[in-house]
Design a protein around this motif. Structure first.
Motif, PDB file in Angstrom:
ATOM      1  N   PHE A 226       0.823  -1.485   0.103  1.00 15.90           N
ATOM      2  CA  PHE A 226      -0.074  -0.054   0.116  1.00 15.90           C
ATOM      3  C   PHE A 226       0.860   1.259  -0.268  1.00 15.90           C
ATOM      4  O   PHE A 226       0.586   2.281  -0.641  1.00 15.90           O
ATOM      5  CB  PHE A 226      -0.815  -0.025   1.146  1.00 15.90           C
ATOM      6  N   TYR A 227       1.820   1.459   0.889  1.00 16.61           N
ATOM      7  CA  TYR A 227       2.677   2.627   1.063  1.00 16.61           C
ATOM      8  C   TYR A 227       3.413   2.957  -0.357  1.00 16.61           C
ATOM      9  O   TYR A 227       3.918   3.729  -0.703  1.00 16.61           O
ATOM     10  CB  TYR A 227       3.559   2.454   2.196  1.00 16.61           C
ATOM     11  N   THR A 228       4.060   1.650  -0.994  1.00 15.99           N
ATOM     12  CA  THR A 228       4.682   1.988  -2.171  1.00 15.99           C
ATOM     13  C   THR A 228       3.787   2.595  -3.324  1.00 15.99           C
ATOM     14  O   THR A 228       4.395   3.357  -4.120  1.00 15.99           O
ATOM     15  CB  THR A 228       5.494   0.368  -2.789  1.00 15.99           C
ATOM     16  N   THR A 229       2.695   2.186  -3.369  1.00 13.78           N
ATOM     17  CA  THR A 229       1.571   2.714  -4.272  1.00 13.78           C
ATOM     18  C   THR A 229       1.458   4.213  -3.849  1.00 13.78           C
ATOM     19  O   THR A 229       1.313   5.043  -4.781  1.00 13.78           O
ATOM     20  CB  THR A 229       0.421   1.980  -4.203  1.00 13.78           C
ATOM     21  N   LEU A 230       1.356   4.540  -2.667  1.00 13.98           N
ATOM     22  CA  LEU A 230       1.006   5.903  -2.269  1.00 13.98           C
ATOM     23  C   LEU A 230       2.176   6.826  -2.344  1.00 13.98           C
ATOM     24  O   LEU A 230       2.279   8.065  -2.840  1.00 13.98           O
ATOM     25  CB  LEU A 230       0.886   5.924  -0.738  1.00 13.98           C
ATOM     26  N   LEU A 231       3.385   6.296  -1.917  1.00 14.47           N
ATOM     27  CA  LEU A 231       4.618   7.105  -2.269  1.00 14.47           C
ATOM     28  C   LEU A 231       4.935   7.381  -3.814  1.00 14.47           C
ATOM     29  O   LEU A 231       5.487   8.465  -4.220  1.00 14.47           O
ATOM     30  CB  LEU A 231       5.860   6.330  -1.639  1.00 14.47           C
ATOM     31  N   GLY A 232       4.704   6.437  -4.566  1.00 14.37           N
ATOM     32  CA  GLY A 232       4.772   6.589  -6.043  1.00 14.37           C
ATOM     33  C   GLY A 232       3.850   7.723  -6.602  1.00 14.37           C
ATOM     34  O   GLY A 232       4.403   8.451  -7.331  1.00 14.37           O
ATOM     35  N   PHE A 233       2.519   7.731  -6.164  1.00 15.37           N
ATOM     36  CA  PHE A 233       1.745   8.879  -6.538  1.00 15.37           C
ATOM     37  C   PHE A 233       2.165  10.274  -5.747  1.00 15.37           C
ATOM     38  O   PHE A 233       2.192  11.255  -6.839  1.00 15.37           O
ATOM     39  CB  PHE A 233       0.383   8.570  -5.985  1.00 15.37           C
ATOM     40  N   VAL A 234       2.742  10.132  -4.770  1.00 14.07           N
ATOM     41  CA  VAL A 234       3.140  11.335  -4.244  1.00 14.07           C
ATOM     42  C   VAL A 234       4.483  11.957  -4.926  1.00 14.07           C
ATOM     43  O   VAL A 234       4.554  13.189  -5.117  1.00 14.07           O
ATOM     44  CB  VAL A 234       3.580  11.134  -2.609  1.00 14.07           C
ATOM     45  N   ASN A 235       5.518  10.942  -5.105  1.00 10.04           N
ATOM     46  CA  ASN A 235       6.468  11.496  -6.105  1.00 10.04           C
ATOM     47  C   ASN A 235       6.223  11.919  -7.341  1.00 10.04           C
ATOM     48  O   ASN A 235       6.830  13.191  -7.745  1.00 10.04           O
ATOM     49  CB  ASN A 235       7.463  10.302  -6.231  1.00 10.04           C
ATOM     50  N   PHE A 236       5.571  11.312  -8.077  1.00  6.66           N
ATOM     51  CA  PHE A 236       4.995  11.807  -9.268  1.00  6.66           C
ATOM     52  C   PHE A 236       4.242  13.126  -9.312  1.00  6.66           C
ATOM     53  O   PHE A 236       4.630  13.898  -9.965  1.00  6.66           O
ATOM     54  CB  PHE A 236       3.835  10.860  -9.871  1.00  6.66           C
ATOM     55  N   ARG A 237       3.584  13.583  -8.204  1.00  9.80           N
ATOM     56  CA  ARG A 237       2.831  14.762  -7.990  1.00  9.80           C
ATOM     57  C   ARG A 237       3.964  15.870  -7.562  1.00  9.80           C
ATOM     58  O   ARG A 237       3.891  16.908  -8.148  1.00  9.80           O
ATOM     59  CB  ARG A 237       1.810  14.802  -6.781  1.00  9.80           C
ATOM     60  N   LEU A 238       4.686  15.546  -6.745  1.00  5.91           N
ATOM     61  CA  LEU A 238       5.945  16.429  -6.386  1.00  5.91           C
ATOM     62  C   LEU A 238       6.868  16.493  -7.380  1.00  5.91           C
ATOM     63  O   LEU A 238       7.209  18.020  -7.746  1.00  5.91           O
ATOM     64  CB  LEU A 238       6.675  15.958  -5.184  1.00  5.91           C
ATOM     65  N   TYR A 239       7.174  15.797  -8.309  1.00  8.13           N
ATOM     66  CA  TYR A 239       8.195  16.104  -9.348  1.00  8.13           C
ATOM     67  C   TYR A 239       7.282  16.884 -10.729  1.00  8.13           C
ATOM     68  O   TYR A 239       7.767  17.693 -11.189  1.00  8.13           O
ATOM     69  CB  TYR A 239       8.590  15.006  -9.972  1.00  8.13           C
ATOM     70  N   SER A 240       6.114  16.649 -10.607  1.00  8.92           N
ATOM     71  CA  SER A 240       5.285  17.399 -11.683  1.00  8.92           C
ATOM     72  C   SER A 240       5.213  18.966 -11.254  1.00  8.92           C
ATOM     73  O   SER A 240       5.311  19.773 -12.195  1.00  8.92           O
ATOM     74  CB  SER A 240       4.094  16.859 -11.768  1.00  8.92           C
ATOM     75  N   THR A 241       4.981  19.209  -9.924  1.00 13.82           N
ATOM     76  CA  THR A 241       4.929  20.615  -9.344  1.00 13.82           C
ATOM     77  C   THR A 241       6.173  21.350 -10.036  1.00 13.82           C
ATOM     78  O   THR A 241       5.983  22.770  -9.986  1.00 13.82           O
ATOM     79  CB  THR A 241       4.675  20.713  -7.958  1.00 13.82           C
ATOM     80  N   ILE A 242       7.306  20.870  -9.771  1.00 17.77           N
ATOM     81  CA  ILE A 242       8.582  21.498 -10.247  1.00 17.77           C
ATOM     82  C   ILE A 242       9.110  21.441 -11.248  1.00 17.77           C
ATOM     83  O   ILE A 242      10.305  21.742 -11.708  1.00 17.77           O
ATOM     84  CB  ILE A 242       9.802  21.117  -9.034  1.00 17.77           C
ATOM     85  N   GLY A 243       8.514  20.895 -12.202  1.00 14.07           N
ATOM     86  CA  GLY A 243       8.660  20.760 -13.733  1.00 14.07           C
ATOM     87  C   GLY A 243       9.774  19.594 -14.050  1.00 14.07           C
ATOM     88  O   GLY A 243      10.664  19.737 -14.786  1.00 14.07           O
ATOM     89  N   LEU A 244       9.650  18.471 -13.219  1.00 15.43           N
ATOM     90  CA  LEU A 244      10.585  17.552 -13.335  1.00 15.43           C
ATOM     91  C   LEU A 244       9.993  16.276 -14.047  1.00 15.43           C
ATOM     92  O   LEU A 244       8.792  15.989 -13.729  1.00 15.43           O
ATOM     93  CB  LEU A 244      11.520  17.125 -12.453  1.00 15.43           C
ATOM     94  N   ARG A 245      10.882  15.526 -14.945  1.00 11.53           N
ATOM     95  CA  ARG A 245      10.151  14.013 -15.365  1.00 11.53           C
ATOM     96  C   ARG A 245      10.123  13.208 -14.368  1.00 11.53           C
ATOM     97  O   ARG A 245      11.071  12.943 -13.564  1.00 11.53           O
ATOM     98  CB  ARG A 245      10.873  13.729 -16.687  1.00 11.53           C
ATOM     99  N   TYR A 246       8.992  12.268 -14.348  1.00  8.58           N
ATOM    100  CA  TYR A 246       8.887  11.061 -13.349  1.00  8.58           C
ATOM    101  C   TYR A 246       8.543  10.000 -14.192  1.00  8.58           C
ATOM    102  O   TYR A 246       7.763   9.932 -15.069  1.00  8.58           O
ATOM    103  CB  TYR A 246       7.851  11.379 -12.318  1.00  8.58           C
ATOM    104  N   PRO A 247       9.200   8.815 -14.005  1.00  9.47           N
ATOM    105  CA  PRO A 247      10.487   8.848 -12.769  1.00  9.47           C
ATOM    106  C   PRO A 247      11.794   9.223 -13.490  1.00  9.47           C
ATOM    107  O   PRO A 247      11.926   9.275 -14.901  1.00  9.47           O
ATOM    108  CB  PRO A 247      10.531   7.222 -12.815  1.00  9.47           C
ATOM    109  N   PRO A 248      12.692   9.689 -12.665  1.00  9.88           N
ATOM    110  CA  PRO A 248      14.185   9.987 -13.453  1.00  9.88           C
ATOM    111  C   PRO A 248      14.734   9.052 -13.955  1.00  9.88           C
ATOM    112  O   PRO A 248      14.496   7.704 -13.610  1.00  9.88           O
ATOM    113  CB  PRO A 248      14.732  10.634 -11.950  1.00  9.88           C
TER     114      PRO A 248
END
Length: 678
Positions: A226-248
């Motif tokens: 469950f937490y890997t799915t949650l952190l994957g979504f959070v990382n995608f949203r955080l990277y998108s807010t600062i204009g970075l491609r996800y996944p790196p």
């Protein structure tokens, strides 16, 4: 006649349902029920009255809300669990027939895949909700990222946790969101501020982990899914807010060589894309556009000058105001007795510039992973280490003149005990003999990095030199309370009035008691012959004589008289003390005169003793007056307020006693250090 209600159709019996009933209602197995409850965030509940909620006589029963179980009936994961159960039956049937290839084919091609995307959307309607629930997720994923692979923990799960954790760390490095960190017994605590939310998690030390069988890894694996799915979504949203491609981009070969954070390459969304050129409108050329723009700009400038509206001054004023608003406000107390307001943390610009001008080199004995993460999060761009510690370093040469700070964690040793450095080849990096110091470089212990980021400024490096006794490493989230013990402050600032003098008196009394005990022990040590003679002559007294009885009666009368004391006991005792002190002083003066010494040297100790006794009496009298005043105030209070005051006084006294005990320990340590220096 009213209708008789059937038992168990209303009240707590209807609101709660047992775990056995829930499993039967959902028609799944108990492990699948646990997984489903973990995914959906449904936990057992405790009813007010178990007898009313339970329809059976079993006392140890797990209850759930009936509405929660009713909500699970429409969950799409139930179909996946049933498909998995049907597939398990087919595989067992194929294995029973000896058709191993069919069983492998069924497991590989027909295994249903669980997707938790809809569960994440249901449990976290907004992104702020996901950030608030990120503490436990990060702590568990960082824990699994350090575990060794085992039959309970597959290597794929460990690799996934490591990749997600490194991606999250890269976001913190780019945005300078890390604020505080603390080295504890359990591990390293980190705190970051993301979109106004404070997130704290724990990272264990990289010791050799032993996987015990006491832990139910099936439940832990469910939380990890469950937490890997949650952190994957959070990382995608955080990277998108600062204009970075996800996944790196991830370099597997570099990661295998121990690069860790350096194995990832961050890219912007528009990197490599050519900006679209603006096409001119029909009937116009580029030259005409430029000419029109110049003419229009000249006319606008004339109008502005004629009206007296010059924008340059306003723009400069706006720039200065923007620069001034970047700094964080500090809340200063208006009065010394006022409450201290919590100060805001440093901004991202301050955090990004703390270690920016320095070049660090991490020695082999220092922990590379946390130091690299913290240094990069606070602005350091160039970090070097030995080639044995992995790839991704700015330099592997310890003698590089660009290095300004070196982090070491071994004490200074004599040159005779250091091993010899083997001669390096021409292409190899030059080795430095252990214990040697390169001039022009600052050597610090790892704690200096943590204390600097917690204080928000660069501390003195000489206090954290190799082999030096380090200052106390305190938690940045626990502030010293009023009346509590603060290890960073001096004893003079924390001691109460007269506490040091009273402590000296207690120590002197203890020393005198020890001396008297030693003298008594020396007197009691007699030769064996004398003791034998005394035992023969005297024997053992069984009963007291008449003289003893009379003495005891007189002693009891004297004790009774002393117990009464009279009304003028205090004044009489003070006069007797003064007379005795005068006689002692006169005797010491005579002794000093006979020895040929001046009177002042003999009377200095007397005067100091007099001052101490007078101060102790004044403090005792003041304390007695305060206690009497408090008792008078308590008599005027109601019973409820008096109870509340007594509780507050009890907690304050407990805290002050603990602080006084710590201060006494520190006083003894400082006294011992002074004695050793002498």
């Amino acid at each position: 006649m009213a209708k008789i209600k059937k038992k168990g159709t209303s009240g707590q019996a209807k609101n709660y349902i047992t775990r056995t009933q829930a499993v039967r209602k959902l028609q799944i197995s108990l492990p699948d029920f646990r997984r489903l409850c973990i995914f959906k965030g449904i936990y057992p509940r405790e009813p007010r009255n178990k007898k009313k909620a339970s329809k059976t006589s079993t006392p140890n029963t797990t209850f759930y809300y009936t509405k929660d179980i009713q909500y699970l009936l429409h969950e799409p994961l139930l179909n996946k669990f049933r498909d998995q159960k049907a597939l398990a039956k087919k595989i067992a049937r194929s294995l029973g027939r000896g058709e191993v290839s069919d069983a492998a084919r069924l497991e590989k091609n027909h295994a249903p895949k669980l997707t938790l995307d809809h569960v994440i959307k249901e449990r976290y309607p907004t992104f702020i909700d996901a950030l608030r629930d990120l503490d436990d997720a990060l702590s568990l994923l960082f824990l699994f990222a350090t575990l060794p692979s085992d039959k309970h923990v597959p290597p794929k799960t460990i690799a996934l946790c490591q990749r997600l954790c490194h991606e999250f760390q890269h976001y913190l490095i780019v945005t300078n969101s890390l604020r505080k960190s603390f080295l504890s017994i359990k591990g390293i605590y980190y705190q970051a501020t993301i979109q106004g939310q404070d997130i704290m998690w724990l990272v264990p030390y990289r010791f050799v982990q032993r996987v015990n069988g006491d832990v139910d890894y099936r439940i832990m694996a469910t939380f990890v899914d469950f937490y890997t799915t949650l952190l994957g979504f959070v990382n995608f949203r955080l990277y998108s807010t600062i204009g970075l491609r996800y996944p790196p981009k991830f370099d597997t070969r570099s990661d295998e060589n121990g690069a860790e954070l350096a194995a990832f390459t961050l890219e912007g969304r528009t990197v490599g894309d050519k900006p679209k050129a603006i096409e001119p409108s029909k009937g116009q050329t580029n030259g005409s556009n430029k000419e029109v723009s110049k003419e229009v700009q000249a006319k606008v400038d004339k109008v502005i000058k004629s009206a007296g509206l010059d924008q340059t001054k306003d723009e400069q004023a706006m720039d200065t105001t923007e620069e001034s608003t970047d700094a964080i406000d500090r809340f200063e107390p208006t009065a010394p007795e006022a409450d201290t307001l919590p100060q805001p943390d440093m901004s991202g610009n301050e955090a990004g510039a703390l270690f920016a001008p320095f070049v660090f080199y991490i020695s082999r004995e220092a922990p590379k992973a946390p130091l690299e993460f913290i240094l990069r999060s606070f602005g350091c761009k160039r970090i070097g280490w030995d080639a044995v510690m992995g790839d991704g370093a700015f330099t592997h040469d310890e003698t590089d003149p660009r290095i300004t700070h070196q982090i070491v964690d071994r004490p200074q040793l004599p040159a005779e005990s250091l091993p010899a450095v083997p001669a390096a080849s021409e292409n190899a990096v030059q080795k430095v003999k252990p214990g040697t110091r390169i001039p022009g470089r600052t050597y610090v212990q790892p704690q200096w990095v943590w204390d600097c980021i917690n204080d928000g400024k660069l501390l003195r490096a000489d206090l954290y030199g190799p082999g030096a006794t380090l200052p106390p490493h305190l938690s940045p989230w626990v502030k010293p309370s009023r009346g509590g013990y603060d290890p960073r402050a001096s004893l003079a600032e924390q001691e109460e009035e007269g506490e040091a003098e009273m402590a000296e008196d207690v120590e002197d009394a203890e020393d005198s008691d020890e001396e008297m005990a030693d003298d008594a022990a020396a007197v009691n040590e007699k030769p064996a012959e004398e003791s034998e003679d005394e035992s023969v002559d005297g024997g053992m007294d069984v009963a007291g004589t008449d003289d003893d009885e009379s003495d005891s009666e007189e002693g009891s009368d004297e004790e009774a008289d002393e117990a009464f004391g009279g009304f003028e006991e205090e004044a009489a005792s003070e006069s007797e003390d003064d007379d005795e002190a005068a006689r002692n002083q006169h005797q010491r003066e005579l002794e000093a005169e006979a020895a040929g010494l001046p009177f002042s040297s003999s009377g200095a100790k007397d005067e100091a003793a007099k001052k101490k006794t007078s101060q102790s009496k004044k403090l005792a009298a003041k304390k007695r007056q305060e206690e009497e005043e408090l008792e008078r105030q308590k008599m005027m209070m109601s019973r409820k307020k008096r109870k509340l005051l007594e509780k507050m006084m009890h907690s304050n006294k407990k805290q002050s006693d603990e602080a006084a005990k710590l201060r006494s320990k520190r006083r003894k340590l400082e006294k011992g250090e002074k004695g050793s220096q002498k």
